[in-house]
Design a protein around this motif. Structure first.
Motif, PDB file in Angstrom:
ATOM      1  N   THR A 490       0.830  -1.200   0.000  1.00  0.00           N
ATOM      2  CA  THR A 490       0.000   0.000   0.000  1.00  0.00           C
ATOM      3  C   THR A 490       0.863   1.247   0.000  1.00  0.00           C
ATOM      4  OG1 THR A 490      -0.104   0.127   2.416  1.00  0.00           O
ATOM      5  CG2 THR A 490      -1.836  -1.126   1.315  1.00  0.00           C
ATOM      6  N   GLY A 491       0.302   2.314  -0.547  1.00  0.00           N
ATOM      7  CA  GLY A 491       0.901   3.630  -0.408  1.00  0.00           C
ATOM      8  C   GLY A 491       2.166   3.858  -1.208  1.00  0.00           C
ATOM      9  N   VAL A 492       2.563   2.912  -2.049  1.00  0.00           N
ATOM     10  CA  VAL A 492       3.774   3.069  -2.842  1.00  0.00           C
ATOM     11  C   VAL A 492       3.375   3.540  -4.239  1.00  0.00           C
ATOM     12  CG1 VAL A 492       5.783   1.910  -3.817  1.00  0.00           C
ATOM     13  CG2 VAL A 492       4.976   1.302  -1.521  1.00  0.00           C
ATOM     14  N   ASP A 493       3.720   4.783  -4.541  1.00  0.00           N
ATOM     15  CA  ASP A 493       3.289   5.402  -5.793  1.00  0.00           C
ATOM     16  C   ASP A 493       4.269   5.033  -6.911  1.00  0.00           C
ATOM     17  OD1 ASP A 493       2.059   6.924  -7.682  1.00  0.00           O
ATOM     18  OD2 ASP A 493       2.660   8.854  -6.862  1.00  0.00           O
ATOM     19  N   ALA A 494       4.227   3.763  -7.335  1.00  0.00           N
ATOM     20  CA  ALA A 494       5.148   3.270  -8.355  1.00  0.00           C
ATOM     21  C   ALA A 494       4.537   3.516  -9.738  1.00  0.00           C
ATOM     22  CB  ALA A 494       5.419   1.785  -8.142  1.00  0.00           C
ATOM     23  N   GLN A 495       4.700   4.733 -10.229  1.00  0.00           N
ATOM     24  CA  GLN A 495       4.029   5.150 -11.460  1.00  0.00           C
ATOM     25  C   GLN A 495       4.442   4.339 -12.676  1.00  0.00           C
ATOM     26  OE1 GLN A 495       4.368   9.381 -12.166  1.00  0.00           O
ATOM     27  NE2 GLN A 495       4.386   9.812  -9.986  1.00  0.00           N
ATOM     28  N   THR A 496       5.674   3.822 -12.679  1.00  0.00           N
ATOM     29  CA  THR A 496       6.172   3.139 -13.869  1.00  0.00           C
ATOM     30  C   THR A 496       6.282   1.631 -13.685  1.00  0.00           C
ATOM     31  OG1 THR A 496       8.437   3.631 -13.169  1.00  0.00           O
ATOM     32  CG2 THR A 496       7.415   5.154 -14.729  1.00  0.00           C
ATOM     33  N   CYS A 497       5.657   1.081 -12.660  1.00  0.00           N
ATOM     34  CA  CYS A 497       5.673  -0.367 -12.459  1.00  0.00           C
ATOM     35  C   CYS A 497       4.860  -1.038 -13.566  1.00  0.00           C
ATOM     36  CB  CYS A 497       5.104  -0.725 -11.090  1.00  0.00           C
ATOM     37  SG  CYS A 497       5.003  -2.499 -10.803  1.00  0.00           S
ATOM     38  N   LYS A 498       5.511  -1.875 -14.362  1.00  0.00           N
ATOM     39  CA  LYS A 498       4.848  -2.534 -15.491  1.00  0.00           C
ATOM     40  C   LYS A 498       4.618  -4.026 -15.277  1.00  0.00           C
ATOM     41  CE  LYS A 498       6.494   0.619 -19.116  1.00  0.00           C
ATOM     42  NZ  LYS A 498       7.196   0.710 -20.408  1.00  0.00           N
ATOM     43  N   LEU A 499       5.235  -4.587 -14.241  1.00  0.00           N
ATOM     44  CA  LEU A 499       5.089  -6.023 -13.992  1.00  0.00           C
ATOM     45  C   LEU A 499       4.907  -6.267 -12.504  1.00  0.00           C
ATOM     46  CD1 LEU A 499       5.170  -8.977 -14.972  1.00  0.00           C
ATOM     47  CD2 LEU A 499       7.658  -8.905 -14.748  1.00  0.00           C
ATOM     48  N   ILE A 500       3.818  -6.937 -12.160  1.00  0.00           N
ATOM     49  CA  ILE A 500       3.553  -7.346 -10.786  1.00  0.00           C
ATOM     50  C   ILE A 500       3.565  -8.873 -10.764  1.00  0.00           C
ATOM     51  CG2 ILE A 500       1.788  -7.481  -8.995  1.00  0.00           C
ATOM     52  CD1 ILE A 500       0.992  -4.647  -9.720  1.00  0.00           C
ATOM     53  N   PHE A 512      -5.468  -7.857  -1.904  1.00  0.00           N
ATOM     54  CA  PHE A 512      -5.359  -8.100  -3.344  1.00  0.00           C
ATOM     55  C   PHE A 512      -5.573  -6.810  -4.130  1.00  0.00           C
ATOM     56  CE2 PHE A 512      -7.467  -9.469  -7.379  1.00  0.00           C
ATOM     57  CZ  PHE A 512      -6.352 -10.050  -7.959  1.00  0.00           C
ATOM     58  N   LYS A 513      -6.601  -6.053  -3.774  1.00  0.00           N
ATOM     59  CA  LYS A 513      -6.868  -4.789  -4.467  1.00  0.00           C
ATOM     60  C   LYS A 513      -5.695  -3.825  -4.316  1.00  0.00           C
ATOM     61  CE  LYS A 513     -11.943  -4.524  -4.251  1.00  0.00           C
ATOM     62  NZ  LYS A 513     -13.067  -3.727  -3.735  1.00  0.00           N
ATOM     63  N   GLN A 514      -5.124  -3.787  -3.110  1.00  0.00           N
ATOM     64  CA  GLN A 514      -4.009  -2.878  -2.880  1.00  0.00           C
ATOM     65  C   GLN A 514      -2.800  -3.272  -3.727  1.00  0.00           C
ATOM     66  OE1 GLN A 514      -3.692  -0.114  -1.179  1.00  0.00           O
ATOM     67  NE2 GLN A 514      -5.684  -0.028  -0.190  1.00  0.00           N
ATOM     68  N   ILE A 515      -2.529  -4.577  -3.825  1.00  0.00           N
ATOM     69  CA  ILE A 515      -1.391  -5.040  -4.612  1.00  0.00           C
ATOM     70  C   ILE A 515      -1.601  -4.731  -6.089  1.00  0.00           C
ATOM     71  CG2 ILE A 515      -0.264  -7.147  -5.460  1.00  0.00           C
ATOM     72  CD1 ILE A 515      -0.419  -8.228  -2.593  1.00  0.00           C
ATOM     73  N   ILE A 516      -2.783  -5.010  -6.614  1.00  0.00           N
ATOM     74  CA  ILE A 516      -3.067  -4.707  -8.023  1.00  0.00           C
ATOM     75  C   ILE A 516      -2.936  -3.212  -8.273  1.00  0.00           C
ATOM     76  CG2 ILE A 516      -4.832  -4.792  -9.834  1.00  0.00           C
ATOM     77  CD1 ILE A 516      -3.501  -7.496  -8.942  1.00  0.00           C
ATOM     78  N   GLY A 517      -3.281  -2.419  -7.270  1.00  0.00           N
ATOM     79  CA  GLY A 517      -3.191  -0.965  -7.394  1.00  0.00           C
ATOM     80  C   GLY A 517      -1.786  -0.446  -7.608  1.00  0.00           C
ATOM     81  N   ARG A 518      -0.760  -1.278  -7.311  1.00  0.00           N
ATOM     82  CA  ARG A 518       0.618  -0.824  -7.541  1.00  0.00           C
ATOM     83  C   ARG A 518       0.915  -0.640  -9.022  1.00  0.00           C
ATOM     84  NH1 ARG A 518       0.270   1.626  -4.120  1.00  0.00           N
ATOM     85  NH2 ARG A 518      -1.658   0.609  -3.518  1.00  0.00           N
ATOM     86  N   GLY A 519       0.096  -1.244  -9.897  1.00  0.00           N
ATOM     87  CA  GLY A 519       0.381  -1.145 -11.321  1.00  0.00           C
ATOM     88  C   GLY A 519      -0.562  -0.264 -12.105  1.00  0.00           C
ATOM     89  N   THR A 520      -1.572   0.299 -11.457  1.00  0.00           N
ATOM     90  CA  THR A 520      -2.649   0.951 -12.203  1.00  0.00           C
ATOM     91  C   THR A 520      -2.368   2.384 -12.633  1.00  0.00           C
ATOM     92  OG1 THR A 520      -3.699   1.589 -10.102  1.00  0.00           O
ATOM     93  CG2 THR A 520      -4.435  -0.466 -11.134  1.00  0.00           C
ATOM     94  N   ARG A 521      -1.265   2.958 -12.161  1.00  0.00           N
ATOM     95  CA  ARG A 521      -0.987   4.346 -12.538  1.00  0.00           C
ATOM     96  C   ARG A 521      -0.492   4.429 -13.980  1.00  0.00           C
ATOM     97  NH1 ARG A 521      -0.496   4.055  -7.161  1.00  0.00           N
ATOM     98  NH2 ARG A 521      -1.076   5.858  -5.906  1.00  0.00           N
ATOM     99  N   ILE A 522      -0.831   5.520 -14.628  1.00  0.00           N
ATOM    100  CA  ILE A 522      -0.404   5.798 -15.997  1.00  0.00           C
ATOM    101  C   ILE A 522       0.664   6.880 -15.956  1.00  0.00           C
ATOM    102  CG2 ILE A 522      -1.143   6.802 -18.205  1.00  0.00           C
ATOM    103  CD1 ILE A 522      -3.907   5.533 -17.677  1.00  0.00           C
ATOM    104  N   ASN A 523       1.699   6.730 -16.756  1.00  0.00           N
ATOM    105  CA  ASN A 523       2.720   7.771 -16.878  1.00  0.00           C
ATOM    106  C   ASN A 523       3.083   7.905 -18.350  1.00  0.00           C
ATOM    107  OD1 ASN A 523       5.292   9.189 -16.960  1.00  0.00           O
ATOM    108  ND2 ASN A 523       5.339   8.937 -14.734  1.00  0.00           N
ATOM    109  N   ASP A 524       2.518   8.921 -18.997  1.00  0.00           N
ATOM    110  CA  ASP A 524       2.736   9.119 -20.436  1.00  0.00           C
ATOM    111  C   ASP A 524       4.198   9.390 -20.752  1.00  0.00           C
ATOM    112  OD1 ASP A 524       0.034   8.889 -21.496  1.00  0.00           O
ATOM    113  OD2 ASP A 524      -0.403  10.724 -20.409  1.00  0.00           O
TER     114      ASP A 524
END
Length: 807
Positions: A490-500, A512-524
């Motif tokens: 939780t709370g880790v703003d890994a904007q460029t994480c592409k693989l979990i 589970f939701k929190q873990i999946i959330g580590r990859g949901t950020r978009i960084n153009d």
């Protein structure tokens, strides 16, 4: 003037906008036209991506800036007055506005969703549009906002002039929270998916309430030090000198905005409870970030802070409300006043979609039993029973299983991007360390480049924790792979994480939701638009659970003997292990804690024997190094447009989707040949979840060369024999159809055929194709177009070429 000959835009300019001005609406501050309020769903195409259509309202009317109360859908005059109403009502649902209008330039159809009017729908003339004050008055009555509360609700957002304003769902959350506080509601819950900007939303809520003097002293509580620091230095920065961070020393009561860790203001000793240096009525607003954690449990020490400041308004923020029979956010805060889900965020294009690669290992499925009297690598006698997936890396370590998982991770990264930020979630710290070692040994060249290519980032290890900032920093290349247990859930703003990577058995939907959330950020800026989940423990079966993306349901049942939830309350040892909740993984990482379990007096946890050889809560973990393991099944699942994983084969799914669009092969062929742009048909199907690149790659392996999407459709949906792109290109060349062209024109057409064979139809239909190599070596774009007698001649030749390709 023939009104029916006017375009929709002309109707807006000549009739609708003047009607609004006559009604007293300020066109510059209260009226916004052609407002796109979503980003367009990301559609993954191989290693590239495109975006679907944005949702766009013709008019959005606000009484105050960024507080819309009405939407207008415009149509041209060939439509009736109410033809746009259903579309406008759909926008009204999304944008949370109660007043809905449609118009064709003759007048307005007005739909009032407040129920305060004499009837729901009314026809209005062009001169009868309601004035701003009239609609605002009705809005306030509808929302229960009295005259004393209006200055609070009308307080504007913070605006730094940068153009950044709340997204539509953030605006809804902010407005609903501010309105609830203005009405006197003292417990408020907002549920927003990870990556949707909860902290920015919290800042705007606090800013408006603070500026309106509704709330004068505010406490923002979080459970991770990094969250507090990020908040203070980024979203909350405009508070400036009015803001301070609370430490576990004597507090300064001269500030107005306080940010604090739970752990910084509470402890086991009475004198450590720093918060009691404040009077119980010192704060009049407390905002609790990630409120599903400490404050969710009734008996939590963290809850005692909220109980102490019970007279304040409490606003809870979370992506994952905790609702079990033992712990409840809803019981404390009430039902969420607004929910913005992961599914909605992906659909709107604000969150990254994902694909799942499920890897099943033989021993996980079949289990393993030791032979009689067998000892492990360290000479420990292994208890004689069947060990399965629940046991691996908790009670029993199969070293070759760890190596296999590390090898699959390495192979996947090598085939996609060896430098993509990757988080490997392990069962505990010991497992995270063994996984680190295995990955280091499988990536010697990468590790030789930089020893931090793989790092264990857990709460007990200072050097690894020190690299967390670098891991989440998009500009820092290293670490690339982080092995972890609980620290990064939780709370880790890994904007460029592409693989979990999931090599952890997950049974908590919240986790589970929190873990999946580590990859949901978009960084153009760093080309992060989707991510992959590599699952070794069947954890992604939770995607199929109705609770995964549904609204939380309260099932809390208060009991006299309240449980201790492992991620709710920290002991001194845990806090010492890490500056916050990550210390849990030291104290609780060696065994599985089921929700609802309670500490007993016999060195057991919830009745499960943990062994006593190494003291309370400890047990032997067997290590076996000679058991062979192998992968027995591997499949890829893609996220469909309905927000659910496509579990059927891609071929079956594609056949179904194509036949939903085209009743027969003739129907498809007719549409294809009539289309000015073939790519438009492919894009339309892509929005339905048809994955062209994956299908073409799958069929290409069988046929030796990639087929055209046209052939993919014909073959998969209608069982028609298919050709590869190269075969179609060769057929065109054999026909020698370019005899009527010469010089540069003929060169261009021959080069287009070669381009098609290499890359398909999309580049041919791209207007920029003539600016690229090898066309740039034939001549300048305008020169090449003139070789066809002008633009129309070039387009005619291109359409002729397409007819020959697909004839």
């Amino acid at each position: 003037m023939d009104k029916k000959a006017l375009s929709e835009r002309d109707i807006c300019t000549k009739f609708i906008t003047p009607a609004l001005e006559r009604a007293g609406w300020d066109i510059h501050s209260q009226v916004r036209e052609e407002v796109s309020f979503t980003a367009g769903r990301i559609i993954v195409r191989g290693r590239l991506h495109t975006r679907g259509k944005r949702r766009r309202a013709d008019y959005l009317l606000s009484y105050q800036k960024n507080q819309p109360i009405a939407v207008i859908e415009a149509k041209d005059n060939k439509h009736s007055l109410g033809d746009g109403m259903q579309q406008a009502l759909a926008y009204s649902d999304a944008l949370d506005v109660p007043f809905v209008f449609s118009s064709n330039g003759d007048g307005f159809l007005f739909h009032d969703r407040t129920g305060l009017g004499e009837q729901t729908e009314t026809t209005l003339g062009l001169d009868d549009f309601p004035a701003p004050d009239e609609l605002w008055e009705r809005y306030c009555r509808y929302k229960g906002i009295g005259s004393a509360a209006r200055p609070v609700v009308e307080e504007p957002y913070y605006d730094d002039g940068s153009g950044r304003s709340p997204r539509y769902y953030q605006r809804i959350a902010i407005n609903r929270a501010v309105e609830a506080v203005a009405r006197g509601q003292d417990r408020i819950l907002l549920v927003m998916a990870t990556g949707t900007g909860k902290t920015f939303t919290a800042f705007q809520i606090i800013w408006r309430l603070w500026k309106a003097k509704q709330k004068k002293r505010i406490l923002f509580l979080a459970d991770r030090n990094i969250l507090v620091d990020q908040t203070k230095n980024n979203d909350f920065k405009p508070f400036g000198q009015a803001m301070t961070k609370v430490t576990n020393r004597t507090v300064d009561k001269s500030y107005e905005i306080y940010l604090s860790l739970y752990q910084a203001v509470t402890g086991s000793e009475e004198e450590q409870n720093i918060y009691k240096q404040f009077s119980p009525d010192f704060f009049d607003l407390i905002v609790i970030d990630e409120c599903h954690r400490g404050s969710a449990a009734v008996d939590s020490a963290w809850r005692s802070i909220l109980d102490y400041f019970s007279s304040a308004t409490h606003i809870g923020l979370t992506a994952t409300p905790k609702e079990t029979k033992e712990v409840s956010n809803i019981d404390y805060f009430g039902e969420p006043i607004y929910t913005y889900s992961l599914k909605q965020g992906i659909e709107d294009g604000f969150l990254a979609p994902y694909k799942v690669v499920r890897v099943d290992i033989d021993r996980d499925l079949q289990g393993w039993r030791p032979s009689k009297g067998q000892t492990d690598k360290h000479g420990e006698l292994i208890e004689d029973r069947i060990y399965n997936q629940k046991d691996f890396d908790r009670h029993l370590v199969l070293e070759k299983r760890t190596e296999l998982v590390a090898r699959k991770i390495t192979e996947f990264m090598a085939s996609t991007d060896p430098y993509q930020k990757t988080i490997v979630f392990c069962e505990d710290i010991d497992h995270a360390e063994r996984m680190r070692q295995a990955l280091v040994n499988l990536n010697p060249d990468r590790v030789a480049e930089n020893r931090k290519y793989v790092m264990r980032i857990t709460g007990d290890e200072l050097e690894g924790k020190a690299e967390l900032d670098n891991f989440i920093n998009p500009e820092a290349r290293y670490p690339v792979i982080a092995t972890t247990s609980k620290l990064m859930t939780t709370g880790v703003d890994a904007q460029t994480c592409k693989l979990i990577v999931l090599d952890q058995r997950i049974q908590s939907m919240t986790e589970f939701k929190q873990i999946i959330g580590r990859g949901t950020r978009i960084n153009d800026d760093y080309n992060k638009h989707w991510f992959t989940i590599l699952d070794f423990k069947k954890a992604t079966e939770l995607f199929a659970d109705p609770d995964f993306d549904g609204d939380p349901v309260k099932v809390y049942q208060p009991k006299p003997n309240d449980p201790i939830a492992p991620d709710d309350e920290l002991t001194e040892d845990e806090v010492a292990a890490g500056d916050s909740a990550e210390g849990i993984e030291e104290a609780h990482g060696d065994y599985e804690v089921e929700e609802g379990a309670t500490w007993q007096n016999d060195d057991t946890f919830g009745g499960a024997d943990l062994g006593s050889d190494e003291g309370p809560g400890k047990r032997v973990k067997y290590v076996v190094d000679d058991v062979e393991v192998c992968v027995v099944a591997e499949r890829v699942q893609y996220l469909g447009p309905d927000g659910k994983l496509i579990t059927e084969s891609l071929r079956d799914y594609t056949r179904k989707k194509v036949k939903e669009q085209f009743a027969s092969l003739d129907d498809f062929l007719r549409r294809w040949h009539d289309a000015e742009r073939k790519q438009a048909i492919l894009d339309e199907l892509a929005e339905q979840g048809v994955l062209w690149e994956e299908l073409a790659a799958e069929l290409g392996k069988r046929w030796g060369d990639e087929p055209d999407p046209f052939d993919v459709i014909c073959h998969i949906a209608f069982d028609r024999p298919a050709l590869t792109r190269r075969e179609r290109a060769e057929q065109v060349k054999k026909r020698d159809i370019f005899t009527r062209y010469e010089g540069q024109a003929r060169q261009v057409l021959e080069t287009l055929v070669d381009k098609y064979a290499d890359a398909g139809i999309e580049p041919l239909e791209d207007p920029k194709v003539l600016t690229l190599a090898p066309f740039s070596s034939i001549g300048a774009p305008m020169e090449l177009v003139r070789a066809f007698g002008g633009k129309s001649g070039y387009l005619t030749a291109l359409q002729d070429l397409e007819r020959q390709l697909y004839g």
